[in-house]
Design an enzyme around this catalytic site. Structure first.
Site, mmCIF file in Angstrom:
data_model
loop_
_atom_site.group_PDB
_atom_site.id
_atom_site.type_symbol
_atom_site.label_atom_id
_atom_site.label_comp_id
_atom_site.label_asym_id
_atom_site.label_seq_id
_atom_site.Cartn_x
_atom_site.Cartn_y
_atom_site.Cartn_z
ATOM 1 N N CYS A 114 9.269 28.448 -20.608
ATOM 2 C CA CYS A 114 9.759 27.702 -21.757
ATOM 3 C C CYS A 114 8.575 27.455 -22.715
ATOM 4 O O CYS A 114 8.869 26.774 -23.724
ATOM 5 C CB CYS A 114 10.437 26.447 -21.316
ATOM 6 S SG CYS A 114 11.770 26.760 -20.264
ATOM 7 N N HIS A 259 10.740 21.834 -27.029
ATOM 8 C CA HIS A 259 11.568 22.845 -26.239
ATOM 9 C C HIS A 259 12.946 22.268 -25.975
ATOM 10 O O HIS A 259 12.927 21.093 -25.279
ATOM 11 C CB HIS A 259 10.749 23.153 -25.216
ATOM 12 C CG HIS A 259 11.713 24.002 -24.147
ATOM 13 N ND1 HIS A 259 12.563 25.045 -24.428
ATOM 14 C CD2 HIS A 259 12.011 23.741 -22.672
ATOM 15 C CE1 HIS A 259 13.256 25.447 -23.479
ATOM 16 N NE2 HIS A 259 12.945 24.409 -22.372
ATOM 17 N N ASN A 289 20.057 25.847 -23.413
ATOM 18 C CA ASN A 289 18.261 26.002 -23.364
ATOM 19 C C ASN A 289 18.143 27.616 -23.568
ATOM 20 O O ASN A 289 18.487 28.325 -22.680
ATOM 21 C CB ASN A 289 18.066 25.389 -22.172
ATOM 22 C CG ASN A 289 16.475 25.774 -21.872
ATOM 23 O OD1 ASN A 289 15.965 26.706 -22.349
ATOM 24 N ND2 ASN A 289 16.012 24.769 -20.917
HETATM 25 N N1 ACO Z 1 29.207 20.980 -12.778
HETATM 26 C C1 ACO Z 1 29.908 19.917 -11.992
HETATM 27 N N2 ACO Z 1 29.327 19.345 -10.804
HETATM 28 C C2 ACO Z 1 27.869 20.044 -10.626
HETATM 29 C C3 ACO Z 1 27.232 20.826 -11.361
HETATM 30 C C4 ACO Z 1 28.095 21.408 -12.397
HETATM 31 N N3 ACO Z 1 27.704 22.266 -13.538
HETATM 32 N N4 ACO Z 1 26.190 21.093 -10.843
HETATM 33 C C5 ACO Z 1 26.264 20.466 -9.799
HETATM 34 N N5 ACO Z 1 27.032 19.486 -9.778
HETATM 35 C C6 ACO Z 1 27.304 18.728 -8.490
HETATM 36 C C7 ACO Z 1 26.647 18.671 -7.264
HETATM 37 O O1 ACO Z 1 27.032 19.705 -6.356
HETATM 38 C C8 ACO Z 1 26.483 17.424 -6.994
HETATM 39 O O2 ACO Z 1 27.580 16.997 -6.275
HETATM 40 P P1 ACO Z 1 27.700 15.956 -5.081
HETATM 41 O O3 ACO Z 1 27.247 14.804 -5.454
HETATM 42 O O4 ACO Z 1 29.141 16.109 -4.548
HETATM 43 O O5 ACO Z 1 26.618 16.632 -4.150
HETATM 44 C C9 ACO Z 1 26.383 16.568 -8.215
HETATM 45 O O6 ACO Z 1 26.989 17.380 -9.260
HETATM 46 C C10 ACO Z 1 25.124 16.133 -8.474
HETATM 47 O O7 ACO Z 1 24.175 17.356 -8.293
HETATM 48 P P2 ACO Z 1 22.615 17.262 -8.664
HETATM 49 O O8 ACO Z 1 22.135 18.454 -8.330
HETATM 50 O O9 ACO Z 1 21.954 15.905 -7.856
HETATM 51 O O10 ACO Z 1 22.691 16.897 -10.247
HETATM 52 P P3 ACO Z 1 21.729 16.025 -10.957
HETATM 53 O O11 ACO Z 1 22.648 14.827 -11.374
HETATM 54 O O12 ACO Z 1 20.536 15.895 -10.647
HETATM 55 O O13 ACO Z 1 21.775 16.979 -12.380
HETATM 56 C C11 ACO Z 1 20.449 18.437 -13.685
HETATM 57 C C12 ACO Z 1 21.438 18.212 -12.425
HETATM 58 C C13 ACO Z 1 21.385 18.203 -14.762
HETATM 59 C C14 ACO Z 1 19.886 19.773 -13.353
HETATM 60 C C15 ACO Z 1 19.288 17.343 -13.348
HETATM 61 O O14 ACO Z 1 18.533 17.388 -12.334
HETATM 62 C C16 ACO Z 1 18.519 17.496 -14.553
HETATM 63 O O15 ACO Z 1 18.598 16.969 -15.907
HETATM 64 N N6 ACO Z 1 17.238 18.042 -14.452
HETATM 65 C C17 ACO Z 1 16.252 18.246 -15.512
HETATM 66 C C18 ACO Z 1 15.951 19.692 -15.296
HETATM 67 C C19 ACO Z 1 16.478 20.590 -16.689
HETATM 68 O O16 ACO Z 1 17.269 20.100 -17.368
HETATM 69 N N7 ACO Z 1 15.791 21.792 -16.774
HETATM 70 C C20 ACO Z 1 16.248 22.316 -17.776
HETATM 71 C C21 ACO Z 1 15.820 23.771 -17.634
HETATM 72 S S1 ACO Z 1 14.178 23.979 -17.212
HETATM 73 C C22 ACO Z 1 13.174 23.833 -18.456
HETATM 74 O O17 ACO Z 1 13.632 24.122 -19.627
HETATM 75 C C23 ACO Z 1 12.175 22.878 -18.530
#
Ligand code: ACO
Length: 332
Positions: A114, A259, A289
């Site tokens: 990125c 980004h 992204n």
């Molecule tokens: N749709 C529906 N449910 C989902 C999905 C989906 N696509 N993905 C995961 N889930 C579910 C999981 O199974 C979990 O269910 P459970 O509670 O029954 O076990 C629940 O949603 C929560 O899952 P988490 O993995 O804890 O999801 P989180 O709330 O942390 O969100 C996310 C994930 C959006 C990736 C978050 O961690 C985040 O914002 N991270 C930042 C990283 C990022 O955005 N990177 C971008 C790309 S990298 C870069 O460019 C730098």
């Protein structure tokens, strides 16, 4: 002393729009989940057999050249940031050169995820300041949709990414108060595997093979909460580094183009910096992204929308896999 200036911007995204509702049909997900956690509403996916990383970049380059009123014969080098090059090797830089008919100019690919576009911009800036080249095409292009895991295991990652390309035409200028004021690059390999695709890798015991059972390692793994925590710290840090280096403050920034990682990350970064929402550019809602392509696509759209004007102070910033992070301060 020579300075470098962005004289033209262009972008190209594939025609196929994939909304969150389209993804609902393919993945166990929902529009609500995606929008709430990422801000993304839709993204573009490449058309198989038609779009390539290089040909999208060629379309973006033609737009940049046309907007700048520069003939392609002036281009002396291509620097291509991508982690999804069309082939394992050679990189997409030479494919773009061939596509544009640019003779035998040097082409270099940069694989810095990125942050790749800002790494490419610093490289171009240094070549220009050293007097080596006068006109360089700095490119970010990706096709992510073909390397995403649409199963339940991969859904937190696969809903985030999209395809596209963006280009900045960078030229030497004698103007000292305009152009790239400074760039700041960082990385920390401690976290290399926290956001990564491990296969195919040359030090792995086996290459890809037909009956490969370990296909999951060919998909992107992301430790989402760790990425989030580092991103919201490193973005403001590297932006402040650029501001301090140039004796500027956040209030001096006319437009911050981060980004486009995740809208929640950009919002948190904006809040930590204390910068007004309208000064933080965002188009992740439309494109998801696009990794190395996200900053040049965003710059190109911001410029076309009249949000970057002559004399503006524009700050670019990125954080991503590696971990790597970077910023650039540009006087337009
Ligand atoms: N749709 C529906 N449910 C989902 C999905 C989906 N696509 N993905 C995961 N889930 C579910 C999981 O199974 C979990 O269910 P459970 O509670 O029954 O076990 C629940 O949603 C929560 O899952 P988490 O993995 O804890 O999801 P989180 O709330 O942390 O969100 C996310 C994930 C959006 C990736 C978050 O961690 C985040 O914002 N991270 C930042 C990283 C990022 O955005 N990177 C971008 C790309 S990298 C870069 O460019 C730098």
């Amino acid at each position: 002393m020579l300075n470098s200036k962005i004289v033209g911007l262009g972008h190209h995204v594939p025609e196929t729009v994939v909304t969150n509702f389209d993804l609902e049909k393919k993945i166990n997900t929902s529009d609500e989940w995606i929008k709430e956690r990422t801000g993304i509403q839709e993204r573009r996916f490449f058309k198989k057999g038609e779009d390539t990383v290089a040909n999208m970049a060629a379309k973006a380059a033609k737009m940049a050249l046309e907007r700048a009123g520069v003939d392609k014969s002036e281009i002396e080098m291509i620097i291509f940031a991508t982690i999804t090059s069309d082939y394992y090797f050679p990189g997409s830089g030479v494919l773009l050169q061939r596509e544009l008919g640019l003779g035998t100019i040097p082409c270099m690919d940069i694989k810095n995820q990125c942050s790749g576009f800002i790494y490419a911009l610093e490289t171009a800036d240094n070549f220009i300041k050293a007097g080596k080249y006068k006109t360089i095409l700095v490119v970010g292009g990706e096709i992510q949709s073909s390397v995403l895991d649409y199963s339940d295991e991969g859904r937190a990652v696969s809903v985030i990414f999209g395809d596209g390309a963006g280009v900045a035409l960078v030229q030497a200028t004698q103007e000292q108060d305009k152009g790239v004021l400074s760039t700041h690059l960082h990385s920390d390999g401690t976290y290399a595997e926290e956001l990564a695709i491990l296969d195919p890798g040359s030090s792995r015991p086996e290459r890809l093979y037909k009956e490969m059972t370990n296909l999951d390692k060919t998909y992107c793994y992301m430790n989402g909460s760790m990425v989030f925590k580092h991103a919201v710290t490193k973005f403001p840090e590297v932006i402040n580094e650029a501001l301090e280096h140039n004796r500027k403050t956040v209030d001096d920034i006319d437009l911050l183009i981060p980004h486009q990682a995740n809208l929640r990350i950009s919002t948190a970064v904006g809040q930590r910096l204390g910068i007004a929402d309208e000064k933080v550019y965002s188009n992740i809602q439309k494109y998801g992204n696009t990794t190395a392509a996200s900053i040049p696509i965003a710059m190109s759209e911001a410029w076309a929308e009249g949000k970057i004007k002559d004399g503006d102070l524009v700050c670019l910033a990125a954080f991503g896999s590696g971990f790597t992070w970077a910023s650039a301060l540009i006087r337009w």
